[in-house]
Design an enzyme around this catalytic site. Structure first.
Site, short mmCIF file in Angstrom:
data_model
loop_
_atom_site.label_atom_id
_atom_site.label_comp_id
_atom_site.label_asym_id
_atom_site.label_seq_id
_atom_site.Cartn_x
_atom_site.Cartn_y
_atom_site.Cartn_z
N ARG A 113 0.83 -1.22 0.00
CA ARG A 113 0.00 0.00 0.00
C ARG A 113 0.86 1.26 0.00
O ARG A 113 0.52 2.27 -0.63
CB ARG A 113 -0.92 0.00 1.23
CG ARG A 113 -1.75 1.26 1.42
CD ARG A 113 -2.69 1.51 0.26
NE ARG A 113 -3.47 2.72 0.44
CZ ARG A 113 -3.04 3.93 0.10
NH1 ARG A 113 -1.84 4.09 -0.43
NH2 ARG A 113 -3.81 5.00 0.28
N SER A 131 5.36 -15.68 -1.10
CA SER A 131 4.43 -16.45 -0.29
C SER A 131 5.08 -17.80 0.01
O SER A 131 6.23 -17.85 0.44
CB SER A 131 3.09 -16.60 -1.02
OG SER A 131 2.17 -17.31 -0.24
N TYR A 145 0.59 -20.38 9.94
CA TYR A 145 1.52 -19.96 8.88
C TYR A 145 0.85 -20.10 7.52
O TYR A 145 0.93 -19.19 6.68
CB TYR A 145 2.78 -20.81 8.96
CG TYR A 145 3.82 -20.48 7.92
CD1 TYR A 145 4.59 -19.32 8.03
CD2 TYR A 145 4.07 -21.33 6.84
CE1 TYR A 145 5.56 -19.03 7.08
CE2 TYR A 145 5.04 -21.04 5.89
CZ TYR A 145 5.78 -19.88 6.02
OH TYR A 145 6.74 -19.58 5.08
N LYS A 149 0.07 -17.15 4.68
CA LYS A 149 0.58 -17.21 3.32
C LYS A 149 -0.55 -17.32 2.30
O LYS A 149 -0.46 -16.79 1.19
CB LYS A 149 1.55 -18.38 3.18
CG LYS A 149 2.86 -18.18 3.94
CD LYS A 149 3.62 -16.96 3.43
CE LYS A 149 5.02 -16.86 4.01
NZ LYS A 149 5.79 -15.71 3.47
N VAL A 178 13.33 -24.92 0.52
CA VAL A 178 14.55 -24.26 0.07
C VAL A 178 15.52 -24.31 1.24
O VAL A 178 15.13 -24.16 2.39
CB VAL A 178 14.27 -22.80 -0.38
CG1 VAL A 178 15.57 -22.09 -0.75
CG2 VAL A 178 13.31 -22.78 -1.56
#
Length: 260
Positions: A113, A131, A145, A149, A178
């Protein structure tokens, strides 16, 4: 080009900062740990460093004017900061759940915003929303969580429709596993599992390269590692498989948060 990266002190955010630093971008790096940010800034060849806890929503964008004074208007905002605590919903404190929502959802919405009017006026700019595949396929212990997301996914897709023809671009990024401190903390919350061990694991460096290329190519969605594109395309089947094969959570009387 002025690139802002939140959660830039480690993991995916650090890799994105270094990727853009090598590309010659002017950087603003935001995270809680100032010493870590300074290290990343040196590696990246210089950056404006902002030490902020993005769960403190009243200060989430109070640094933006100074960043633009130093580096010019924001061309790319990478909303990457995140915090994850995996624990049964009945055990997780409401305060820790709220912190995940504040950092993973409310902060990126507010930062979006803050930069959006300037981008719309210039008819240029990109917002990258990092995300998670947890927005699509939820795991045990990840209800708060995943909710945060999933909210970011919904916001991104809704905003994309608003921005059609405006010149402002949105890239939604949905990482699976990851190799980062965040992922290590997630794995540690579960019992040993052959299914989890078999999952493909990406590197933050490769994901950072794909993010930069995705911005350049005005890509809409990035799922990484690529094997998780099937879960993105067939979420109901992926949820069924996850529910049937997910490992058990370890007992976590006092779950410790893991920050990205």
């Amino acid at each position: 080009m002025h690139v802002v990266v939140t959660g830039a002190s480690s993991g995916i955010g650090r890799a994105i900062a270094l990727e853009y630093g090598r590309a010659g971008a002017k950087l603003t790096l935001v995270a809680r740990r100032e010493e870590k940010l300074e290290e990343v800034a040196r590696e990246a060849g210089g950056a404006f460093v902002v030490a902020r806890d993005l769960s403190k929503l009243d200060r989430v964008a109070d640094w933006l004017d100074e960043a633009e004074r130093r580096n010019g208007p924001v061309d790319v905002l990478v909303n990457n900061a995140g915090v994850m605590t995996l624990a049964p919903a009945a055990q997780l404190s409401a305060e820790e759940g709220q912190r995940m929502i504040d950092v993973c959802l409310s902060a990126p919405l507010r930062l979006t915003r803050a930069v959006l009017p300037g981008m719309l006026e210039r008819r240029s700019g990109t917002i990258v929303q990092v995300s998670s595949m947890a927005a699509v396929v939820q795991t045990p212990g990840g209800s708060w969580y995943g909710a945060a997301k999933a909210g970011l996914l919904a916001f991104t897709e809704g905003l994309r429709a608003e921005l059609r023809g405006s010149g402002v671009h949105l890239l939604g990024v949905y990482p699976g596993p990851v190799d980062t401190p965040l992922a290590e903390g997630g794995y540690a919350a579960f019992e040993k599992s052959a299914v989890v061990d078999a999952l493909p694991v990406g590197t933050p460096e490769r994901l950072a390269e794909l993010v930069r290329l995705g911005v350049e190519r005005r890509q809409k969605t990035l799922v990484y590692p690529g094997a998780f594109r099937l879960a993105w395309l067939f979420p109901r089947a992926a949820r069924w498989f996850t529910a049937a094969s997910a490992p058990a959570l370890k007992p976590l009387p006092e779950p410790a948060p893991v920050s990205r």
